[in-house]
Design an enzyme around this catalytic site. Structure first.
Site, short mmCIF file in Angstrom:
data_model
loop_
_atom_site.label_atom_id
_atom_site.label_comp_id
_atom_site.label_asym_id
_atom_site.label_seq_id
_atom_site.Cartn_x
_atom_site.Cartn_y
_atom_site.Cartn_z
N GLY A 22 0.84 -1.19 0.00
CA GLY A 22 0.00 0.00 0.00
C GLY A 22 0.87 1.24 0.00
CB SER A 23 0.58 4.39 1.93
OG SER A 23 1.35 5.57 2.10
CG ASP A 79 -0.41 0.20 12.41
OD1 ASP A 79 0.74 -0.28 12.35
OD2 ASP A 79 -0.67 1.38 12.12
CB VAL A 81 -4.51 -6.85 9.14
CG1 VAL A 81 -5.73 -6.05 8.74
CG2 VAL A 81 -3.32 -6.40 8.32
CG HIS A 104 2.88 2.98 14.00
ND1 HIS A 104 3.39 3.87 14.93
CD2 HIS A 104 1.55 2.93 14.25
CE1 HIS A 104 2.40 4.32 15.69
NE2 HIS A 104 1.27 3.76 15.30
CD GLU A 191 -2.20 8.64 14.39
OE1 GLU A 191 -1.45 8.68 13.41
OE2 GLU A 191 -2.59 7.58 14.90
CD GLU A 223 -12.47 33.85 4.63
OE1 GLU A 223 -11.36 33.92 5.20
OE2 GLU A 223 -12.68 34.35 3.51
P1 NDP Z 1 -1.90 0.44 3.81
O1 NDP Z 1 -3.24 0.60 4.39
O2 NDP Z 1 -1.55 1.28 2.63
O3 NDP Z 1 -1.64 -1.12 3.48
C1 NDP Z 1 -2.39 -1.75 2.54
C2 NDP Z 1 -1.64 -2.95 2.03
O4 NDP Z 1 -1.65 -3.99 3.00
C3 NDP Z 1 -2.26 -3.49 0.77
O5 NDP Z 1 -1.24 -3.88 -0.14
C4 NDP Z 1 -3.02 -4.70 1.27
O6 NDP Z 1 -3.14 -5.70 0.30
C5 NDP Z 1 -2.09 -5.18 2.35
N1 NDP Z 1 -2.77 -6.07 3.31
C6 NDP Z 1 -3.87 -5.79 4.04
N2 NDP Z 1 -4.20 -6.85 4.79
C7 NDP Z 1 -3.28 -7.82 4.51
C8 NDP Z 1 -3.09 -9.15 4.96
N3 NDP Z 1 -3.89 -9.68 5.86
N4 NDP Z 1 -2.05 -9.85 4.44
C9 NDP Z 1 -1.23 -9.30 3.54
N5 NDP Z 1 -1.35 -8.05 3.08
C10 NDP Z 1 -2.37 -7.32 3.56
O7 NDP Z 1 -0.81 0.63 4.97
P2 NDP Z 1 0.18 1.88 5.22
O8 NDP Z 1 1.25 1.85 4.18
O9 NDP Z 1 -0.60 3.12 5.44
O10 NDP Z 1 0.80 1.46 6.62
C11 NDP Z 1 1.71 0.38 6.74
C12 NDP Z 1 2.51 0.57 8.01
O11 NDP Z 1 3.28 1.77 7.89
C13 NDP Z 1 1.65 0.75 9.25
O12 NDP Z 1 2.33 0.15 10.32
C14 NDP Z 1 1.61 2.26 9.42
O13 NDP Z 1 1.39 2.67 10.76
C15 NDP Z 1 3.02 2.63 8.97
N6 NDP Z 1 3.21 3.98 8.50
C16 NDP Z 1 2.35 4.53 7.59
C17 NDP Z 1 2.58 5.79 7.08
C18 NDP Z 1 1.71 6.35 6.01
O14 NDP Z 1 2.00 7.44 5.54
N7 NDP Z 1 0.64 5.69 5.55
C19 NDP Z 1 3.71 6.62 7.55
C20 NDP Z 1 4.61 5.93 8.42
C21 NDP Z 1 4.33 4.67 8.90
P3 NDP Z 1 -4.55 -6.03 -0.45
O15 NDP Z 1 -4.48 -5.32 -1.75
O16 NDP Z 1 -4.49 -7.52 -0.58
O17 NDP Z 1 -5.66 -5.55 0.44
MG MG Z 2 0.00 7.15 12.85
#
Ligand code: NDP
Ligand code: MG
Ligand code: MG
Length: 334
Positions: A22-23, A79, A81, A104, A191, A223
């Protein structure tokens, strides 16, 4: 400030499993690969990320298979999951002496994940969303990273955490040493009290004050919400001094005399209460229970925010400002 130099050398022979795309996951995987490291992405086969990671050129496997062959496992799923993912895919498969890495500290610090004793446990948290972590890397720069060691069984935990941060590009900017407690508690406080919770409530209460006094909602929206970006951009670039430099004398005087009437020592006392709930685990316990119960309050509170009149007027106004949607994709997680 810990400006520690670092290179990717300690991970040169390592296979890195990035779980989640993801992100953060996508940015980490791409930056590490472009830094010359060996990356496999761990994902569920039925999820939307699987195909995306393949299209980006990665080897992709189910989390348990990716973990089994990795020397470093980066846990980059949401976090909530992670505890289940740890129990089912990581704990039974991670190699002794491997490094388990988080972005995190929440689950480890609050005891939702109790890492096996024969692995290293570290944290590397870029101070920015994944899209920025990727963009800065691509132009030869980096986003500063926090790093921490929770458990060091091999004697190499710290150098591997720093090597990972270097692979993200973070060492080009700044690496700051912390621990899981500090990272977790300050992240949650920021946050809740200021960034998300504090800022959105400030905007909503300002909007309601103007609308209840008979002013047009469209004007109230500009505003108290729309123009917040101008102010935050100035904070971001040069702190409060840069904002003061750019606003009018009238706005400055109003800031000095009225700001402390809105956010005062009573607000600060409530901030301390929020911090106490974070530190003593009350927030983590409530949030974990809420998640397990299927998010009933979360859904209700979210709906109330979505139904607020500021959202209706905002939607109509934003439709007339095409430059907003033109920039939106860059701001969203990739
Ligand atoms: P996301 O919500 O973007 O993560 C989504 C990803 O996780 C998708 O690829 C999803 O795959 C996958 N996923 C979800 N469930 C599962 C599972 N059960 N098994 C395998 N893959 C899974 O996460 P973030 O990037 O936002 O956050 C990740 C970590 O980074 C967290 O610990 C967060 O606190 C930390 N963090 C985040 C920041 C941010 O800017 N977002 C900044 C700094 C730290 P699918 O397509 O299959 O659903
Ligand atoms: Mg946070
Ligand atoms: Mg002020």
């Amino acid at each position: 400030m810990t400006d520690t130099p670092a290179t990717t050398a300690p991970l040169a022979q390592a296979r890195i499993a990035v779980i989640g795309y993801g992100s953060q996951g996508r940015a980490h995987a791409l930056n590490l690969k472009d830094s010359g490291l060996d990356v496999i992405v761990g994902l569920r086969k039925d999820g939307p990320s699987w195909q995306k990671a393949i299209e980006d050129g990665f080897a992709v496997a189910e989390p348990s298979a990716a973990v089994a062959e990795a020397d470093l496992v980066a846990v980059l799923t949401p976090d909530m999951v992670q505890p289940e993912l740890y129990r089912t895919a990581i704990e039974p498969n991670i190699k002794p002496g491997a490094t388990l890495l988080f972005a995190h500290g929440f689950n480890v610090h609050f005891g939702q994940i109790k890492p096996r004793a024969d692995i290293d446990v570290v944290l590397v948290a870029p101070k920015g969303p994944g899209a920025l972590v990727r963009r800065e890397f691509e132009i030869g720069r980096g986003v500063p990273c926090l790093f921490a060691v929770y458990q060091d069984t091999t004697g190499h935990a710290e150098e591997r955490a720093k090597a990972y941060a270097a692979g993200l590009g973070g060492a080009r900017a700044l690496l700051i040493r912390t621990d899981f407690k500090e990272e977790t508690e300050t992240d949650l406080f920021g946050e809740q009290a200021v960034l998300c919770g504090g800022a959105s409530e400030l905007v909503i209460k300002g909007f309601e004050t103007l609308v209840e006094a008979g002013y047009q909602p469209e004007i109230a929206y500009y505003e108290v919400l729309h123009e917040l970006k101008l102010i935050v951009d100035l904070f971001y670039e040069g702190g409060i001094s840069r904002m003061l430099e750019f606003i009018s004398e009238t706005a400055q005087y109003g800031d000095y005399v009225s700001g402390p009437r809105i956010v005062d020592d009573a607000t600060k006392a409530r901030m301390k209460a929020v911090l106490t709930d974070i530190q003593d685990g009350t927030f983590a316990r409530n949030w974990t229970e809420e998640y397990k119960a299927g998010l009933p309050n979360y859904k209700r509170l979210k709906q109330a925010d979505l139904d607020h009149p500021i959202e209706k007027v905002g939607k109509a106004l934003r439709a007339r400002m095409p430059w907003l949607s033109a920039t939106a994709p860059a701001a969203k997680p990739a």
